[in-house]
Design an enzyme around this catalytic site. Structure first.
Site, PDB file in Angstrom:
ATOM      1  N   LYS A 191     -25.732  18.138  40.346  1.00  0.00           N
ATOM      2  CA  LYS A 191     -25.514  18.518  38.940  1.00  0.00           C
ATOM      3  C   LYS A 191     -26.188  19.849  38.589  1.00  0.00           C
ATOM      4  CE  LYS A 191     -23.378  14.843  38.764  1.00  0.00           C
ATOM      5  NZ  LYS A 191     -22.363  14.120  38.064  1.00  0.00           N
ATOM      6  N   SER A 240     -19.770  10.180  33.406  1.00  0.00           N
ATOM      7  CA  SER A 240     -20.490   9.436  34.426  1.00  0.00           C
ATOM      8  C   SER A 240     -20.202   7.935  34.318  1.00  0.00           C
ATOM      9  CB  SER A 240     -21.989   9.684  34.270  1.00  0.00           C
ATOM     10  OG  SER A 240     -22.236  11.069  34.354  1.00  0.00           O
ATOM     11  N   ALA A 241     -19.965   7.323  35.468  1.00  0.00           N
ATOM     12  CA  ALA A 241     -19.690   5.879  35.562  1.00  0.00           C
ATOM     13  C   ALA A 241     -18.460   5.462  34.751  1.00  0.00           C
ATOM     14  CB  ALA A 241     -20.917   5.060  35.171  1.00  0.00           C
ATOM     15  N   CYS A 242     -17.446   6.294  34.740  1.00  0.00           N
ATOM     16  CA  CYS A 242     -16.204   5.971  34.019  1.00  0.00           C
ATOM     17  C   CYS A 242     -14.972   6.012  34.917  1.00  0.00           C
ATOM     18  CB  CYS A 242     -16.024   6.895  32.827  1.00  0.00           C
ATOM     19  SG  CYS A 242     -17.201   6.566  31.514  1.00  0.00           S
ATOM     20  N   GLY A 243     -15.132   5.943  36.219  1.00  0.00           N
ATOM     21  CA  GLY A 243     -13.976   5.704  37.068  1.00  0.00           C
ATOM     22  C   GLY A 243     -13.528   6.835  37.977  1.00  0.00           C
ATOM     23  N   HIS A 274     -16.916  18.670  36.311  1.00  0.00           N
ATOM     24  CA  HIS A 274     -17.286  17.293  36.679  1.00  0.00           C
ATOM     25  C   HIS A 274     -15.996  16.529  36.967  1.00  0.00           C
ATOM     26  CE1 HIS A 274     -19.694  13.445  35.379  1.00  0.00           C
ATOM     27  NE2 HIS A 274     -19.798  13.653  36.659  1.00  0.00           N
ATOM     28  N   SER A 307     -27.286   1.453  40.188  1.00  0.00           N
ATOM     29  CA  SER A 307     -27.590   1.516  41.621  1.00  0.00           C
ATOM     30  C   SER A 307     -26.434   2.219  42.327  1.00  0.00           C
ATOM     31  CB  SER A 307     -27.819   0.122  42.193  1.00  0.00           C
ATOM     32  OG  SER A 307     -26.720  -0.730  41.953  1.00  0.00           O
ATOM     33  N   ARG A 308     -26.761   2.912  43.402  1.00  0.00           N
ATOM     34  CA  ARG A 308     -25.758   3.799  44.020  1.00  0.00           C
ATOM     35  C   ARG A 308     -25.809   3.732  45.537  1.00  0.00           C
ATOM     36  NH1 ARG A 308     -23.137   7.969  40.419  1.00  0.00           N
ATOM     37  NH2 ARG A 308     -23.780   7.300  38.356  1.00  0.00           N
ATOM     38  N   TYR A 341     -34.786  10.892  41.776  1.00  0.00           N
ATOM     39  CA  TYR A 341     -33.509  10.183  41.688  1.00  0.00           C
ATOM     40  C   TYR A 341     -32.301  11.087  41.482  1.00  0.00           C
ATOM     41  CZ  TYR A 341     -30.222   6.493  40.882  1.00  0.00           C
ATOM     42  OH  TYR A 341     -29.156   5.662  41.012  1.00  0.00           O
ATOM     43  N   ASN A 357      -3.639   1.779  38.247  1.00  0.00           N
ATOM     44  CA  ASN A 357      -3.588   3.108  37.618  1.00  0.00           C
ATOM     45  C   ASN A 357      -2.579   4.023  38.319  1.00  0.00           C
ATOM     46  OD1 ASN A 357      -5.519   2.321  35.768  1.00  0.00           O
ATOM     47  ND2 ASN A 357      -7.230   3.106  36.985  1.00  0.00           N
ATOM     48  N   ARG A 415     -30.381   9.791  35.630  1.00  0.00           N
ATOM     49  CA  ARG A 415     -30.655  11.125  35.096  1.00  0.00           C
ATOM     50  C   ARG A 415     -31.336  10.996  33.740  1.00  0.00           C
ATOM     51  NH1 ARG A 415     -26.683  13.202  33.256  1.00  0.00           N
ATOM     52  NH2 ARG A 415     -25.127  11.650  33.788  1.00  0.00           N
ATOM     53  N   ASP A 467     -16.593  13.897  42.443  1.00  0.00           N
ATOM     54  CA  ASP A 467     -17.532  14.185  41.345  1.00  0.00           C
ATOM     55  C   ASP A 467     -17.482  15.627  40.832  1.00  0.00           C
ATOM     56  OD1 ASP A 467     -19.559  12.960  39.661  1.00  0.00           O
ATOM     57  OD2 ASP A 467     -21.041  14.212  40.670  1.00  0.00           O
TER      58      ASP A 467
HETATM   59  P1  GTP Z   1     -20.456   9.270  38.310  1.00  0.00           P
HETATM   60  O1  GTP Z   1     -20.656   9.109  39.783  1.00  0.00           O
HETATM   61  O2  GTP Z   1     -21.574   8.680  37.498  1.00  0.00           O
HETATM   62  O3  GTP Z   1     -20.133  10.647  37.867  1.00  0.00           O
HETATM   63  O4  GTP Z   1     -19.256   8.336  37.855  1.00  0.00           O
HETATM   64  P2  GTP Z   1     -17.814   7.935  38.331  1.00  0.00           P
HETATM   65  O5  GTP Z   1     -16.882   8.375  37.265  1.00  0.00           O
HETATM   66  O6  GTP Z   1     -17.503   8.342  39.727  1.00  0.00           O
HETATM   67  O7  GTP Z   1     -17.987   6.380  38.271  1.00  0.00           O
HETATM   68  P3  GTP Z   1     -17.199   5.216  38.972  1.00  0.00           P
HETATM   69  O8  GTP Z   1     -15.833   5.565  39.437  1.00  0.00           O
HETATM   70  O9  GTP Z   1     -18.054   4.656  40.040  1.00  0.00           O
HETATM   71  O10 GTP Z   1     -17.113   4.237  37.733  1.00  0.00           O
HETATM   72  C1  GTP Z   1     -17.559   2.966  37.815  1.00  0.00           C
HETATM   73  C2  GTP Z   1     -17.276   2.168  36.554  1.00  0.00           C
HETATM   74  O11 GTP Z   1     -15.961   2.391  36.070  1.00  0.00           O
HETATM   75  C3  GTP Z   1     -17.392   0.722  36.889  1.00  0.00           C
HETATM   76  O12 GTP Z   1     -17.984   0.092  35.788  1.00  0.00           O
HETATM   77  C4  GTP Z   1     -15.933   0.312  37.071  1.00  0.00           C
HETATM   78  O13 GTP Z   1     -15.774  -1.049  36.855  1.00  0.00           O
HETATM   79  C5  GTP Z   1     -15.256   1.155  36.010  1.00  0.00           C
HETATM   80  N1  GTP Z   1     -13.833   1.414  36.268  1.00  0.00           N
HETATM   81  C6  GTP Z   1     -13.303   2.302  37.143  1.00  0.00           C
HETATM   82  N2  GTP Z   1     -11.960   2.289  37.102  1.00  0.00           N
HETATM   83  C7  GTP Z   1     -11.627   1.380  36.152  1.00  0.00           C
HETATM   84  C8  GTP Z   1     -10.391   0.910  35.612  1.00  0.00           C
HETATM   85  O14 GTP Z   1      -9.316   1.354  35.990  1.00  0.00           O
HETATM   86  N3  GTP Z   1     -10.460  -0.040  34.636  1.00  0.00           N
HETATM   87  C9  GTP Z   1     -11.655  -0.522  34.175  1.00  0.00           C
HETATM   88  N4  GTP Z   1     -11.642  -1.435  33.215  1.00  0.00           N
HETATM   89  N5  GTP Z   1     -12.838  -0.119  34.667  1.00  0.00           N
HETATM   90  C10 GTP Z   1     -12.826   0.820  35.624  1.00  0.00           C
HETATM   91  C1  SPV Z   2     -23.513  11.257  37.223  1.00  0.00           C
HETATM   92  O1  SPV Z   2     -24.393  10.718  36.530  1.00  0.00           O
HETATM   93  O2  SPV Z   2     -22.525  11.837  36.718  1.00  0.00           O
HETATM   94  C2  SPV Z   2     -23.584  11.178  38.689  1.00  0.00           C
HETATM   95  C3  SPV Z   2     -24.785  10.621  39.283  1.00  0.00           C
HETATM   96  O3  SPV Z   2     -22.659  11.600  39.361  1.00  0.00           O
HETATM   97  S1  SPV Z   2     -26.112  11.745  39.365  1.00  0.00           S
HETATM   98  O4  SPV Z   2     -26.022  12.455  40.627  1.00  0.00           O
HETATM   99  O5  SPV Z   2     -27.356  11.001  39.268  1.00  0.00           O
HETATM  100  O6  SPV Z   2     -26.000  12.709  38.285  1.00  0.00           O
HETATM  101 MN    MN Z   3     -21.052  12.522  38.091  1.00  0.00          MN
END
Ligand code: GTP
Ligand code: SPV
Ligand code: MN
Length: 590
Positions: free
Chosen positions: A210, A252-255, A230, A373-374, A201, A501, A73, A277
């Site tokens: 979003k 985003s990308a925080c678990g 979210h 990458s997704r 993308y 967790n 994004r 999501d």
């Molecule tokens: P979006 O799809 O972007 O909205 O994000 P999301 O929050 O669904 O992301 P996702 O769950 O795929 O997060 C992936 C990242 O979080 C990776 O880098 C994982 O390694 C990290 N992660 C998830 N759970 C944990 C955890 O319990 N501990 C740690 N250290 N990292 C975690």
């Molecule tokens: C995010 O970035 O929070 C996502 C992936 O869930 S995207 O659909 O690209 O926004």
């Molecule tokens: Mn998201």
């Protein structure tokens, strides 16, 4: 057939001048044909849109490589176009709606010459849910069509629902030249309209996600008394068989994806997945909060996903029930013709092709898969799918979890004292940035409710709306804040996270049921050592305390940062939040 939709589509066709208009019906056969087209004729940056992967290992799976400048994004090119800048607020980019439409019309003019315009009718939410939104997106990307088919409920039912009402959410999308200099994602919340140009993308292009389900919907929710968030939606079954429903917001990308389909280490516990999501949250007839997931699929981060961290996602990706599964910008193991990404296996296979399509050199120090990458997979392929997933009313929520990615400062878990205090905690959330959006990675920024990039109006008004929701519900859910990412002096994660967790979730359920007492701190309520399930983990009392220590100096700094963030909202910021910040500061001063 819905005449107002036809008229609107004709209007877009006059502007974009496609050679052909294709109305997507939403059948599997149609998707097979479109994928075939993507493997033969349709190209992105010179590459075929789709490449077939090994269907013995990954049934129904196809690979896509996006333009190398179009991999996440782009928040700096994303605008909320309300009449005044004040209404969009200080954390959104703003443009005057008239000016923005003119700019976009200039870009769209003739942009589909020689191409096909696909018309995608889709519903966000089960089409029969009273909370569903019926939408039409036009696009010139086959990749977008196939993704939308997985992520949303695509088909003629949406057209029937719209009928002659003329009420539908509108998305206009073209990949244009995929030129970052000619790329805009424009939102017109008052017109239920998104215009997106120059990106193919994820959140930039799959407009149901979003753009519609968060930015437009959050504005509607503000007007109509509901919330678009979210957030994941999950049920947690305890050994006694009782299911407690949670929402969880993480940037985003925080678990989120990991938590939404957690495989608990604790005996007798089970997680039931409803969404990873986005959640739409309404006050139900009994006065409680009810949530639906408006999506129908996962667009999940690949790197880090493995049998160890998220076995249920690996099962989802290998499930052959719902066609198809897509992988975007991962690496490819050229021997097996399977997707690969960092940490899928301990050792990378030999002969990898990297996400750009080149032979991978492990000594390069670069990852083989793009960090953002997704995969795109149907939620109906998930082995932990909740039987409530299509319940049109949604599920009743007992707990809301807010989480950030913080190496320091924030404890593993803390519970708010009440709704107002919980909204305050969520409003001051800070998190280290990730590769889900372009820009610098690893810097702490305020990301209230994990909604900073997705709130379709002034965030101060959003805070007021959250505060007001608490007063409207009977029995409001408990609000928790978590941090899986705290590190020790050597930079290692202190908490093992992932499946572990479930121990934190168990404590939350115990709190909801009144089975554990917790301990008051200036930040909120944290678990007592003896009431927190640590069996099987190597944590003594000291180790446990290191997950929860609250350093007054850290918190003075944190409070200062929150204060300056709040200042950006001026008079619009609710007084309750300022009051809560003063209480917090006083608490830490002792
Ligand atoms: P979006 O799809 O972007 O909205 O994000 P999301 O929050 O669904 O992301 P996702 O769950 O795929 O997060 C992936 C990242 O979080 C990776 O880098 C994982 O390694 C990290 N992660 C998830 N759970 C944990 C955890 O319990 N501990 C740690 N250290 N990292 C975690
Ligand atoms: C995010 O970035 O929070 C996502 C992936 O869930 S995207 O659909 O690209 O926004
Ligand atoms: Mn998201």
């Amino acid at each position: 057939m819905a005449r107002p939709v036809e008229e609107w589509v004709e209007e877009q066709a006059r502007l974009m001048k496609p050679d052909r208009i294709y109305w997507v019906k939403g059948t599997r056969e149609e998707m097979e044909e479109l994928i075939e087209l993507g493997m033969t004729e349709e190209k992105i940056a010179g590459n075929p849109t789709f490449i077939r992967l090994n269907h013995n290992e990954y049934p129904n799976s196809f690979y896509h490589r996006s333009h190398p400048s179009d991999v996440a994004r782009t928040e700096h090119l994303t605008y909320v176009c309300l009449p005044t800048e004040e209404e969009a607020g200080p954390v959104n980019n703003w443009m005057d709606p008239g000016e923005a439409k003119e700019l976009m019309r200039g870009l769209f003019e003739g942009c589909m010459k020689g191409r096909t315009m696909y018309v995608i009718p889709f519903s966000m939410g089960h089409p029969d849910s009273p909370y569903a939104k019926h939408c039409i997106q036009v696009t010139d990307s086959v990749y977008v069509v196939v993704n939308m088919w997985i992520m949303a409920r695509v088909g003629e039912k949406t057209l029937q629902k719209i009928g002659d009402s003329g009420e539908f959410v509108k998305g206009i999308h073209s990949i244009g030249e995929l030129d970052p200099e000619r790329r805009y994602i424009m939102h017109f919340p008052q017109d239920d309209l998104v215009m997106s140009y120059g990106s193919g993308y994820g959140g930039n292009a799959l407009l149901g996600k979003k753009c519609i389900a968060l930015r437009l919907a959050s504005y509607q929710g503000y007007r109509q008394g509901w919330l678009a968030e979210h957030m994941i939606v999950m049920g947690v079954e305890a050994p006694d068989g009782k299911v407690t429903y949670f929402l969880g917001a993480f940037p985003s990308a925080c678990g989120k994806t990991n938590l939404a389909m957690l495989d608990p280490v604790l005996e007798g516990y089970k997680v039931w997945t409803l969404g990873d999501d986005i959640a739409w949250i309404n006050v139900g007839p009994d006065g409680r909060l009810y949530a639906i997931n408006p999506e129908a699929g996962f667009f999940g981060v690949a790197p880090g996903t493995s049998e160890k961290t998220n076995p249920n996602m690996i099962k989802t990706l290998k499930n052959d029930r719902f066609f198809p599964t897509l992988f975007t910008n991962t690496a490819i193991d050229s021997g097996a013709n399977t997707p690969w990404w960092e940490d899928l296996t301990d050792e990378p296979p030999a002969n990898l092709i990297d996400w750009r399509g080149n032979p991978y050199d492990p000594s390069s120090g670069q990852p083989a898969a793009h960090p953002n990458s997704r995969f795109t997979a149907s939620i109906y392929n998930c082995p932990t799918l909740s039987k409530e997933v299509d319940n049109p009313q949604g599920v009743p929520i007992s707990g809301i979890i807010f989480g950030g990615r913080r190496s320091t400062t924030l404890p593993l878990v803390v519970e708010s004292r009440d709704w107002e205090h919980g909204v305050f905690m969520a409003s001051m959330m800070g998190s280290e940035t990730t590769t889900a959006a372009t820009g610098k990675v690893g810097v702490v920024r305020r990301d209230p409710m994990a909604m900073r990039p997705f709130c379709g109006y002034n965030m101060a008004d959003y805070f007021s709306h959250w505060l007001g929701m608490g007063a409207r519900v009977t029995n409001p859910p408990k609000i928790f804040m978590v941090n899986w990412f705290r590190k020790d002096e050597k930079g290692r994660f202190i908490w093992p996270g992932f499946r572990e967790n479930s121990r934190v979730i168990k404590w939350m359920i115990d709190r909801i049921e009144g089975k554990s007492s917790g301990r008051e701190t200036p930040l909120g309520i944290i678990p007592e050592y003896q009431e927190f399930e640590l069996d099987g983990l190597d944590f003594d009392r000291e180790g446990f305390e290191s997950l929860f220590s609250l350093d007054p100096e850290d918190w003075e700094k944190e409070a200062g940062e929150v204060e300056s963030f709040y200042e950006g909202f001026g008079e619009r910021l609710p007084g309750a939040l300022k009051k809560q910040l003063e209480i917090l500061k006083k608490g830490f001063r002792g």
